[in-house]
Motif scaffolding. Structure first.
Motif, PDB file in Angstrom:
ATOM      1  N   ALA A 122       0.823  -1.219   0.000  1.00 17.19           N
ATOM      2  CA  ALA A 122       0.000   0.000   0.000  1.00 17.19           C
ATOM      3  C   ALA A 122       0.857   1.269   0.000  1.00 17.19           C
ATOM      4  O   ALA A 122       0.333   2.362  -0.153  1.00 17.19           O
ATOM      5  CB  ALA A 122      -0.932  -0.001   1.212  1.00 17.19           C
ATOM      6  N   GLY A 123       2.156   1.101   0.220  1.00 18.86           N
ATOM      7  CA  GLY A 123       3.041   2.272   0.207  1.00 18.86           C
ATOM      8  C   GLY A 123       3.070   2.998   1.545  1.00 18.86           C
ATOM      9  O   GLY A 123       3.381   4.187   1.599  1.00 18.86           O
ATOM     10  N   LEU A 124       2.733   2.296   2.621  1.00 19.16           N
ATOM     11  CA  LEU A 124       2.834   2.903   3.958  1.00 19.16           C
ATOM     12  C   LEU A 124       4.305   2.833   4.358  1.00 19.16           C
ATOM     13  O   LEU A 124       4.798   1.776   4.778  1.00 19.16           O
ATOM     14  CB  LEU A 124       1.923   2.156   4.937  1.00 19.16           C
ATOM     15  N   TRP A 125       4.978   3.929   4.216  1.00 16.11           N
ATOM     16  CA  TRP A 125       6.438   3.927   4.391  1.00 16.11           C
ATOM     17  C   TRP A 125       6.876   5.161   5.153  1.00 16.11           C
ATOM     18  O   TRP A 125       6.320   6.231   4.911  1.00 16.11           O
ATOM     19  CB  TRP A 125       7.123   3.881   3.015  1.00 16.11           C
ATOM     20  N   PRO A 126       7.836   5.053   6.073  1.00 20.56           N
ATOM     21  CA  PRO A 126       8.599   3.865   6.447  1.00 20.56           C
ATOM     22  C   PRO A 126       7.742   2.840   7.179  1.00 20.56           C
ATOM     23  O   PRO A 126       6.895   3.198   7.986  1.00 20.56           O
ATOM     24  CB  PRO A 126       9.695   4.415   7.375  1.00 20.56           C
ATOM     25  N   LEU A 127       8.018   1.583   6.872  1.00 21.07           N
ATOM     26  CA  LEU A 127       7.294   0.474   7.490  1.00 21.07           C
ATOM     27  C   LEU A 127       8.206  -0.147   8.553  1.00 21.07           C
ATOM     28  O   LEU A 127       9.263  -0.690   8.229  1.00 21.07           O
ATOM     29  CB  LEU A 127       6.926  -0.543   6.410  1.00 21.07           C
ATOM     30  N   LYS A 128       7.775   0.012   9.805  1.00 21.55           N
ATOM     31  CA  LYS A 128       8.625  -0.450  10.903  1.00 21.55           C
ATOM     32  C   LYS A 128       7.983  -1.641  11.597  1.00 21.55           C
ATOM     33  O   LYS A 128       6.760  -1.693  11.740  1.00 21.55           O
ATOM     34  CB  LYS A 128       8.840   0.672  11.913  1.00 21.55           C
ATOM     35  N   VAL A 129       8.824  -2.572  12.010  1.00 24.36           N
ATOM     36  CA  VAL A 129       8.362  -3.732  12.772  1.00 24.36           C
ATOM     37  C   VAL A 129       9.040  -3.658  14.137  1.00 24.36           C
ATOM     38  O   VAL A 129      10.269  -3.666  14.220  1.00 24.36           O
ATOM     39  CB  VAL A 129       8.715  -5.042  12.036  1.00 24.36           C
ATOM     40  N   ASN A 130       8.231  -3.537  15.182  1.00 21.95           N
ATOM     41  CA  ASN A 130       8.769  -3.387  16.536  1.00 21.95           C
ATOM     42  C   ASN A 130       8.793  -4.721  17.262  1.00 21.95           C
ATOM     43  O   ASN A 130       7.782  -5.419  17.302  1.00 21.95           O
ATOM     44  CB  ASN A 130       7.870  -2.451  17.363  1.00 21.95           C
ATOM     45  N   CYS A 131       9.915  -5.035  17.852  1.00 26.16           N
ATOM     46  CA  CYS A 131      10.041  -6.285  18.611  1.00 26.16           C
ATOM     47  C   CYS A 131      10.505  -5.965  20.026  1.00 26.16           C
ATOM     48  O   CYS A 131      11.612  -5.452  20.213  1.00 26.16           O
ATOM     49  CB  CYS A 131      11.063  -7.177  17.903  1.00 26.16           C
ATOM     50  N   VAL A 132       9.671  -6.244  21.004  1.00 29.18           N
ATOM     51  CA  VAL A 132      10.095  -6.084  22.403  1.00 29.18           C
ATOM     52  C   VAL A 132      10.856  -7.349  22.791  1.00 29.18           C
ATOM     53  O   VAL A 132      10.333  -8.462  22.636  1.00 29.18           O
ATOM     54  CB  VAL A 132       8.874  -5.912  23.344  1.00 29.18           C
TER      55      VAL A 132
END
Ligand code: SAM
Length: 340
Positions: A164-174
């Protein structure tokens, strides 16, 4: 007058929790109970709060929860937020500029419902998304989230957001010791393969179960050392108010961030305030009290009176947190009821 606290920190970043319900029960956050404790407000109330705060200098709004995508009407809310324009007060962050700049509208989600919503959210005006994901292995993912079959859905959500172009795309890992510290290198590979920015977050004492101790925290230094066994990382500059330290791999493929509030606090550059799902302002994740903005609205306060109230609250913003210090007092709410 721009919104500046007494330590001269400009307040440009607002997080609004639109529900404190969540469909996940992550071990570092929840005890396993289902319910919302504080409930939520009609979107028009959050919209008025946002409008007033944008008029005062906020340039970025992040929707969070609980799980924000559980809330019906979220698309229309994003559409309404996207109509707001920032005034030029000379204190904006990334959005600083001419009168009438668009807001930066971000979302933090567990990604479970994102696959179908990514494209409509983008069309409504969402700028970017951060997806929380604490393992790149389905079984481990289930052990952490205590939800069966979530992994494939979250992965589909991440991929839909990228399309969809949602950028920056971040993945958070606790990272929580004993649960997922062995996921550091697999997440490095994931960042490179999926073209997302993976950010590791140090576990903070904000969980319902009160299981935090310094030993449970996997620190920035430990993450860097472990990742170096896979591939060298090169630090890249980050904005002062940014929560994450940023790194790329030596061959330029893949970005990693580390949010280290415990081992390397960044309170001195904090630009954030939060509104809880029940309309309270929190000036720090670790605040021991909150400030009832919604009550002001209910008693009929004008926009100017709300601005005065907000300025008074910002004046009380804490200088820093006291995690790990003898005088640490636990926050008056846990993360799921604040909005991270
Ligand atoms: N449900 C959404 C999600 O999962 O992203 C939004 C709300 S969640 C409370 C926001 C963020 O807080 C998530 O990235 C989550 O991993 C993080 N979080 C929750 N409890 C935490 C804790 N004790 N320490 C550090 N981060 C935590």
């Amino acid at each position: 007058m721009p919104l500046i606290d007494k330590f001269r920190r400009p307040i440009t970043d607002l997080r609004i929790s639109i529900t404190d319900r969540c469909n996940y029960k992550c071990v570092y956050c929840r005890t396993g109970n289902e319910g919302a404790l504080y409930g939520d407000l009609p979107f028009e109330d959050y919209l008025r709060m946002a409008r007033v705060l944008v008029g005062m200098g906020v340039t970025k709004i992040r929707l969070t929860g609980g799980e924000p995508l559980l809330r019906k009407g979220v698309l229309e809310f994003v559409l309404d937020l996207a109509q707001l324009r920032t005034p030029n007060n000379g204190h904006g962050g990334r959005n600083q500029g001419r009168e009438g700049d668009q807001l930066d509208i971000a979302l933090t989600t567990n990604g479970h419902l994102l696959a179908d919503l990514a494209q409509p959210l983008k069309a409504a005006g969402l700028t970017r998304v951060t997806v929380s994901m604490d393992a790149v292995d389905p079984d481990r993912f289930t052990r952490i989230t205590r939800v069966a079959n979530g992994y494939d859905q979250v992965l589909a959500g991440i991929r839909a957001a990228r399309r969809a172009g949602l950028w920056p795309l971040k993945v958070n890992c606790v990272l929580m010791r004993g649960f997922n510290e062995d996921q550091i290198i697999p997440f490095g590979m994931f960042a490179r393969e999926e073209g997302v920015i993976v950010r590791f977050i140090e576990f903070m004492p904000l969980e319902e179960g009160r299981t935090w101790s310094p030993n449970t925290v996997v620190t920035l230094d430990e993450i860097l050392a472990r990742m170096a066994e896979y591939r060298p990382l090169v630090e890249i500059p980050h904005a002062r108010s940014e929560t994450a330290r940023r790194y790329r791999f030596d061959d330029g493929i893949g970005e990693i961030g580390i949010i280290a509030p415990v081992s390397h606090p960044f309170c001195g550059h904090c630009s954030r305030i939060r509104i809880t799902s029940d309309g309270k302002i929190r000036t720090c994740l670790f605040s021991v009290w909150d400030h009832d903005l919604h009550a002001q609205m209910q008693r009929g306060a004008s926009d100017e009176e709300l601005e005065d109230f907000i300025r008074g609250v910002i004046h009380k913003k804490e200088e820093r947190h006291h995690i790990g210090e003898p005088d640490f007092v636990p926050a008056s709410r846990t993360m799921v009821h604040i909005g991270g």
